[in-house]
Scaffold this motif. Structure first.
Motif, PDB file in Angstrom:
ATOM      1  N   ARG A 293      19.199  -1.069   5.216  1.00 34.30           N
ATOM      2  CA  ARG A 293      19.723  -2.367   5.659  1.00 34.30           C
ATOM      3  C   ARG A 293      20.326  -2.175   7.026  1.00 34.30           C
ATOM      4  NH1 ARG A 293      24.713  -0.531   5.774  1.00 34.30           N
ATOM      5  NH2 ARG A 293      25.077   1.199   4.378  1.00 34.30           N
ATOM      6  N   PHE A 294      20.737  -3.274   7.659  1.00 34.73           N
ATOM      7  CA  PHE A 294      21.473  -3.154   8.918  1.00 34.73           C
ATOM      8  C   PHE A 294      22.809  -2.454   8.678  1.00 34.73           C
ATOM      9  CE2 PHE A 294      18.863  -6.757  10.406  1.00 34.73           C
ATOM     10  CZ  PHE A 294      18.581  -6.323  11.691  1.00 34.73           C
ATOM     11  N   GLY A 295      23.269  -1.707   9.650  1.00 33.37           N
ATOM     12  CA  GLY A 295      24.600  -1.108   9.557  1.00 33.37           C
ATOM     13  C   GLY A 295      25.663  -2.163   9.848  1.00 33.37           C
ATOM     14  N   ASP A 296      26.821  -1.957   9.261  1.00 33.16           N
ATOM     15  CA  ASP A 296      27.960  -2.824   9.533  1.00 33.16           C
ATOM     16  C   ASP A 296      29.091  -1.901   9.968  1.00 33.16           C
ATOM     17  OD1 ASP A 296      30.014  -4.632   9.569  1.00 33.16           O
ATOM     18  OD2 ASP A 296      29.510  -5.555   7.646  1.00 33.16           O
ATOM     19  N   PRO A 297      29.479  -1.862  11.217  1.00 32.01           N
ATOM     20  CA  PRO A 297      29.332  -2.886  12.257  1.00 32.01           C
ATOM     21  C   PRO A 297      28.199  -2.718  13.277  1.00 32.01           C
ATOM     22  CG  PRO A 297      31.015  -1.319  12.929  1.00 32.01           C
ATOM     23  CD  PRO A 297      30.445  -0.826  11.622  1.00 32.01           C
ATOM     24  N   GLU A 298      27.262  -1.792  13.131  1.00 34.97           N
ATOM     25  CA  GLU A 298      26.245  -1.636  14.185  1.00 34.97           C
ATOM     26  C   GLU A 298      25.451  -2.918  14.431  1.00 34.97           C
ATOM     27  OE1 GLU A 298      26.817   0.468  11.682  1.00 34.97           O
ATOM     28  OE2 GLU A 298      26.178   2.502  12.126  1.00 34.97           O
ATOM     29  N   CYS A 299      25.255  -3.692  13.365  1.00 32.86           N
ATOM     30  CA  CYS A 299      24.472  -4.933  13.468  1.00 32.86           C
ATOM     31  C   CYS A 299      25.057  -5.895  14.511  1.00 32.86           C
ATOM     32  CB  CYS A 299      24.473  -5.602  12.089  1.00 32.86           C
ATOM     33  SG  CYS A 299      23.493  -7.086  11.966  1.00 32.86           S
ATOM     34  N   GLN A 300      26.383  -5.914  14.637  1.00 34.02           N
ATOM     35  CA  GLN A 300      27.025  -6.915  15.496  1.00 34.02           C
ATOM     36  C   GLN A 300      26.678  -6.671  16.974  1.00 34.02           C
ATOM     37  OE1 GLN A 300      27.951  -5.779  12.583  1.00 34.02           O
ATOM     38  NE2 GLN A 300      29.926  -6.509  11.868  1.00 34.02           N
ATOM     39  N   PRO A 301      26.902  -5.470  17.544  1.00 36.94           N
ATOM     40  CA  PRO A 301      26.490  -5.270  18.939  1.00 36.94           C
ATOM     41  C   PRO A 301      24.980  -5.331  19.124  1.00 36.94           C
ATOM     42  CG  PRO A 301      27.360  -3.213  18.003  1.00 36.94           C
ATOM     43  CD  PRO A 301      27.670  -4.309  17.028  1.00 36.94           C
ATOM     44  N   LEU A 302      24.210  -4.889  18.124  1.00 37.12           N
ATOM     45  CA  LEU A 302      22.742  -4.942  18.242  1.00 37.12           C
ATOM     46  C   LEU A 302      22.270  -6.387  18.403  1.00 37.12           C
ATOM     47  CD1 LEU A 302      21.426  -2.306  15.668  1.00 37.12           C
ATOM     48  CD2 LEU A 302      20.562  -2.612  17.986  1.00 37.12           C
ATOM     49  N   LEU A 303      22.717  -7.243  17.502  1.00 38.83           N
ATOM     50  CA  LEU A 303      22.222  -8.634  17.551  1.00 38.83           C
ATOM     51  C   LEU A 303      22.796  -9.396  18.731  1.00 38.83           C
ATOM     52  CD1 LEU A 303      21.934  -9.755  13.827  1.00 38.83           C
ATOM     53  CD2 LEU A 303      20.244  -8.707  15.336  1.00 38.83           C
ATOM     54  N   MET A 304      23.968  -8.988  19.206  1.00 40.08           N
ATOM     55  CA  MET A 304      24.538  -9.613  20.404  1.00 40.08           C
ATOM     56  C   MET A 304      23.600  -9.378  21.590  1.00 40.08           C
ATOM     57  SD  MET A 304      27.832 -10.832  20.958  1.00 40.08           S
ATOM     58  CE  MET A 304      28.782 -11.212  22.431  1.00 40.08           C
ATOM     59  N   ARG A 305      22.875  -8.251  21.577  1.00 37.39           N
ATOM     60  CA  ARG A 305      21.994  -7.909  22.701  1.00 37.39           C
ATOM     61  C   ARG A 305      20.568  -8.409  22.507  1.00 37.39           C
ATOM     62  NH1 ARG A 305      21.108  -2.361  23.740  1.00 37.39           N
ATOM     63  NH2 ARG A 305      20.427  -3.125  25.767  1.00 37.39           N
ATOM     64  N   LEU A 306      20.203  -8.754  21.276  1.00 43.29           N
ATOM     65  CA  LEU A 306      18.803  -9.143  21.015  1.00 43.29           C
ATOM     66  C   LEU A 306      18.535 -10.529  21.596  1.00 43.29           C
ATOM     67  CD1 LEU A 306      16.100  -8.481  19.584  1.00 43.29           C
ATOM     68  CD2 LEU A 306      16.996  -9.708  17.590  1.00 43.29           C
ATOM     69  N   GLN A 307      17.517 -10.630  22.449  1.00 44.13           N
ATOM     70  CA  GLN A 307      17.182 -11.926  23.034  1.00 44.13           C
ATOM     71  C   GLN A 307      15.999 -12.584  22.329  1.00 44.13           C
ATOM     72  OE1 GLN A 307      16.862 -10.550  27.104  1.00 44.13           O
ATOM     73  NE2 GLN A 307      18.868 -11.407  27.619  1.00 44.13           N
ATOM     74  N   SER A 308      15.156 -11.786  21.668  1.00 43.13           N
ATOM     75  CA  SER A 308      14.012 -12.359  20.940  1.00 43.13           C
ATOM     76  C   SER A 308      14.513 -13.158  19.742  1.00 43.13           C
ATOM     77  CB  SER A 308      13.105 -11.246  20.429  1.00 43.13           C
ATOM     78  OG  SER A 308      12.744 -10.380  21.466  1.00 43.13           O
ATOM     79  N   ASP A 309      13.629 -13.990  19.206  1.00 43.68           N
ATOM     80  CA  ASP A 309      13.951 -14.775  18.015  1.00 43.68           C
ATOM     81  C   ASP A 309      13.937 -13.833  16.797  1.00 43.68           C
ATOM     82  OD1 ASP A 309      14.016 -16.472  15.820  1.00 43.68           O
ATOM     83  OD2 ASP A 309      12.885 -18.048  16.852  1.00 43.68           O
ATOM     84  N   LEU A 310      15.104 -13.645  16.192  1.00 42.48           N
ATOM     85  CA  LEU A 310      15.208 -12.722  15.058  1.00 42.48           C
ATOM     86  C   LEU A 310      14.324 -13.164  13.898  1.00 42.48           C
ATOM     87  CD1 LEU A 310      16.569 -10.282  13.624  1.00 42.48           C
ATOM     88  CD2 LEU A 310      18.439 -11.810  12.993  1.00 42.48           C
ATOM     89  N   VAL A 311      14.198 -14.482  13.716  1.00 41.44           N
ATOM     90  CA  VAL A 311      13.437 -14.997  12.568  1.00 41.44           C
ATOM     91  C   VAL A 311      11.968 -14.576  12.663  1.00 41.44           C
ATOM     92  CG1 VAL A 311      12.723 -17.096  11.347  1.00 41.44           C
ATOM     93  CG2 VAL A 311      15.053 -16.882  12.240  1.00 41.44           C
ATOM     94  N   ASP A 312      11.419 -14.552  13.884  1.00 36.64           N
ATOM     95  CA  ASP A 312      10.027 -14.101  14.064  1.00 36.64           C
ATOM     96  C   ASP A 312       9.866 -12.661  13.566  1.00 36.64           C
ATOM     97  OD1 ASP A 312       9.405 -16.491  15.226  1.00 36.64           O
ATOM     98  OD2 ASP A 312       9.471 -15.750  17.308  1.00 36.64           O
ATOM     99  N   VAL A 313      10.825 -11.817  13.897  1.00 35.10           N
ATOM    100  CA  VAL A 313      10.730 -10.397  13.512  1.00 35.10           C
ATOM    101  C   VAL A 313      10.898 -10.243  11.999  1.00 35.10           C
ATOM    102  CG1 VAL A 313      11.521  -8.069  14.080  1.00 35.10           C
ATOM    103  CG2 VAL A 313      11.971  -9.936  15.668  1.00 35.10           C
ATOM    104  N   LEU A 314      11.860 -10.969  11.440  1.00 35.65           N
ATOM    105  CA  LEU A 314      12.099 -10.867   9.996  1.00 35.65           C
ATOM    106  C   LEU A 314      10.851 -11.310   9.231  1.00 35.65           C
ATOM    107  CD1 LEU A 314      15.723 -12.388   9.870  1.00 35.65           C
ATOM    108  CD2 LEU A 314      15.105  -9.972   9.745  1.00 35.65           C
ATOM    109  N   GLU A 315      10.256 -12.418   9.683  1.00 37.58           N
ATOM    110  CA  GLU A 315       9.064 -12.932   8.998  1.00 37.58           C
ATOM    111  C   GLU A 315       7.885 -11.978   9.143  1.00 37.58           C
ATOM    112  OE1 GLU A 315       8.863 -17.525   8.260  1.00 37.58           O
ATOM    113  OE2 GLU A 315       8.496 -17.037  10.371  1.00 37.58           O
ATOM    114  N   ALA A 316       7.704 -11.433  10.334  1.00 35.42           N
ATOM    115  CA  ALA A 316       6.583 -10.512  10.555  1.00 35.42           C
ATOM    116  C   ALA A 316       6.749  -9.266   9.683  1.00 35.42           C
ATOM    117  CB  ALA A 316       6.489 -10.128  12.028  1.00 35.42           C
ATOM    118  N   THR A 317       7.990  -8.843   9.464  1.00 32.77           N
ATOM    119  CA  THR A 317       8.251  -7.688   8.596  1.00 32.77           C
ATOM    120  C   THR A 317       7.846  -8.021   7.159  1.00 32.77           C
ATOM    121  OG1 THR A 317      10.134  -7.115  10.002  1.00 32.77           O
ATOM    122  CG2 THR A 317      10.022  -6.042   7.851  1.00 32.77           C
TER     123      THR A 317
END
Ligand code: AMP
Ligand code: GLY
Length: 440
Positions: A293-317
Motif C-alpha cells: 500500500r502507500f506509505g503513511d506519511p510518504e503518500c502525502q509528499p508524493l501526491l503533493m508532487r504528482l501532476q498526472s490524474d491519479l484516477v487514470d493510474v489507479l484504473e490502469a493498475t
C-alpha cells in the motif's frame, strides 16, 4: 464516476484530495475518513474492516472504483470480496497482501527470487530461537547485532533492533513466550542487523508493468536526530537524494522486477502499490520489508508532487493496462511533510483537544494540511489520534519546502501539540555524497 477511499489517516486524506481533483470524478467518498477528508470529500461512517457495509455502500452509490488505503483490510481480503461482487477495486488480493502480512512469506519469497535482503532464520518457538543465539554467539560475547521480528502485523511494534544479547533474548521472550503480539508471533524471524540509511521506494504495478515513483524518506523514530521509540512515521520528504537515478534504476531492476515476477510465479499476482522499505548499505540497497500500500506519511509528499490524474493510474493498475499510460508528470519541486502529534504519542495520549489555526496554515502558498487523527466536534476540529496532522509543503529546494512546512506548523496549535524539528535534514547529508559503492 464515484470513487470510494477506504481508511481514515493522512494517507487517505491525500488520496481523497488528489482523486477529487480528477475531472473524471463526480463524488469522492471516504470510509470512515476524518475531519479533513470531510472538507475535500464526503465521509461515510463505515469502518475500514466492515466489509458487508462497504460492499452495500459501493453498490448503492454507483462506486466505479474503490481504493483501499491501509494494510488491515487488504490482508483481511477486502479486495477479494469486492472483486467477487464484480466491483472495481485498487489494491492487492488477500494472498498477495501476505507480502506485508507475513514477514516469513516475504523473506522466503525474497530469498528464492535472489532479491538482496538481510540474512535470516525462521523459528516457531522461543527455545530454538534462543539456542540459535547461544550457539552463534559465545556466552562471553554480549554484542549481538541482530533484529528480532514477529511474523505478522503488529502495528510496527513487532520489530526489535538489538545490539546486546539480553535485548535479543528479551524480544524473543515477549514475542514467543508472552505472546505480546498474539498470533502475529507464532513464527519469528532473527535476521542480521544492517547498517545504512533507509529509503522508501514505491511503485504502481498491475503484475506485469511497473511504474516506479520518486524515492521518499520517512522518519520513524519519535524525536529529533532519530532518537526515541519508533512511530508510524513523524514526517517524510520526496525526492530523497539518498537514492539517485542510478540507484533507483538498480532498485527497480534488482528488487522490484524480481519481486513482482516471483509473486506471479508463486500464484500471488500483485496489483496495487508495492512499497519497498530499503536500507541503503555500503553493498547497495537491501529490502527491510515490503508494504502492499502507500506509505503513511510518504503518500502525502508524493501526491503533493504528482501532476498526472491519479484516477487514470489507479484504473490502469486495476485493469492491467499500466503499459498504456503516459509517463507520470511530477512537480519538479520537492515536498516535505511534517507530522504534528498528540502529547504522549507513541504512548498513550489524550484526545478531544480543539485544534486552532488550520485555515491560516492552509492559506499559505504551496501548503496542504492533511488530517490524520482528527474529528469534528460541533464547530471545532479536535484531535482523535496520536498522529494528528501531516503538514505538507512544496518548495524550490528541500530546504525551502521544509521552511514552508514549518511556517505552516507554526500557525497550528492545540494543547500538547509537538513535532520533530528536523524533518528532511538528512537530505543535506546525502546531497553530493556517494550513496554507497556500485551495488554488486
Ligand atoms: P520493518 O517493519 O521490518 O521495516 O522494520 C521496522 C524498522 O526496523 C525498519 O524501518 C528499520 O528501521 C528497522 N529494521 C528492520 N530490519 C532491520 C535490519 N535487518 N537491520 C537494521 N534495522 C532493521
Ligand atoms: N511510513 C511507513 C509505513 O507506511 O509503513
Amino acid at each position: 464516476m464515484n470513487v470510494l477511499v477506504v481508511g481514515s489517516g493522512g494517507r487517505e486524506h491525500a488520496l481523497a484530495w488528489k482523486i477529487a481533483q480528477s475531472p473524471r470524478v463526480d463524488r469522492t467518498f471516504v470510509a470512515p475518513g476524518n475531519a479533513g477528508t470531510a472538507l475535500d470529500a464526503e465521509n461515510v461512517p463505515i469502518a475500514a474492516t466492515d466489509f458487508p457495509a462497504l460492499l452495500k455502500f459501493a453498490r448503492q452509490n454507483q462506486i466505479a472504483l474503490t481504493v483501499v488505503g491501509p494494510e488491515a483490510p487488504l490482508t483481511l481480503g477486502l479486495v477479494d470480496v469486492f472483486q467477487k461482487a464484480g466491483l472495481r477495486v485498487f489494491g492487492p488480493s488477500r494472498s498477495a497482501a501476505q507480502l506485508e502480512g507475513s514477514k516469513v512469506f516475504c523473506k522466503n519469497l525474497l530469498h528464492h527470487a535472489n532479491v538482496p535482503t538481510a540474512d535470516y532464520r525462521v523459528f516457531r518457538d522461543a527455545d530454538s530461537a534462543e539456542r540459535f543465539i547461544n550457539d552463534r554467539y559465545p556466552a562471553d560475547d554480549q554484542q549481538v547485532p541482530l533484529v528480532i521480528k514477529a511474523d505478522g502485523l503488529a502495528a510496527g511494534k513487532g520489530v526489535v533492533v538489538c545490539s546486546r544479547r539480553e535485548e535479543a533474548l528479551a524480544a524473543i521472550d515477549r514475542i514467543a513466550r508472552q505472546q505480546e503480539f498474539g498470533d502475529a508471533g507464532k513464527q519469528l524471524i532473527i535476521e542480521e542487523r544492517l547498517d545504512g540509511h533507509e529509503a522508501s521506494v514505491l511503485a504502481f504495478t498491475d503484475g506485469r508493468t511497473i511504474i516506479t515513483l520518486p524515492p521518499a524518506q520517512d522518519h520513524k523514530p519519535a524525536y529529533d536526530g532519530d532518537k526515541g521509540p519508533n512511530t508510524g512515521g513523524m514526517g517524510a520528504y520526496c525526492p530523497t537524494p539518498l537514492v539517485d537515478s542510478r540507484l533507483l534504476r538498480w532498485t527497480e531492476e534488482h528488487i522490484l522486477v524480481p519481486t513482482v515476477h516471483a509473486m506471479k510465479r508463486s500464484r500471488h499476482p500483485f496489483r496495487g502499490v508495492l512499497y519497498a522499505g530499503l536500507m541503503v548499505t555500503k553493498q547497495g540497497p537491501k529490502v527491510l520489508e515490503f508494504n502492499v500500500r502507500f506509505g503513511d506519511p510518504e503518500c502525502q509528499p508524493l501526491l503533493m508532487r504528482l501532476q498526472s490524474d491519479l484516477v487514470d493510474v489507479l484504473e490502469a493498475t486495476v485493469d492491467g493496462r499500466l503499459d498504456e499510460i503516459e509517463p507520470l508528470r511530477w512537480d519538479p519541486r520537492p515536498a516535505v511533510c511534517v507530522v504534528m502529534a498528540s502529547e504522549g504519542y507513541p504512548g498513550t495520549y489524550p484526545t478531544g483537544q480543539a485544534i486552532r489555526g488550520l485555515e491560516q496554515a492552509d492559506e499559505l502558498p504551496d501548503v496542504k494540511v492533511f488530517h490524520a487523527g482528527t474529528a469534528r466536534q460541533a464547530d471545532d476540529v479536535v484531535t482523535s489520534g496520536g498522529r494528528v496532522l501531516g503538514v505538507t509543503a512544496l518548495g524550490a529546494t528541500i530546504s525551502a519546502a521544509k521552511l514552508q512546512a514549518y511556517r505552516a506548523v507554526k500557525c497550528i496549535r492545540w494543547s500538547g501539540a509537538w513535532c520533530r524539528k528536523d524533518i528532511s535534514d538528512k537530505a543535506l547529508q546525502y546531497a553530493g555524497e556517494p550513496t554507497g559503492q556500485e551495488p554488486g
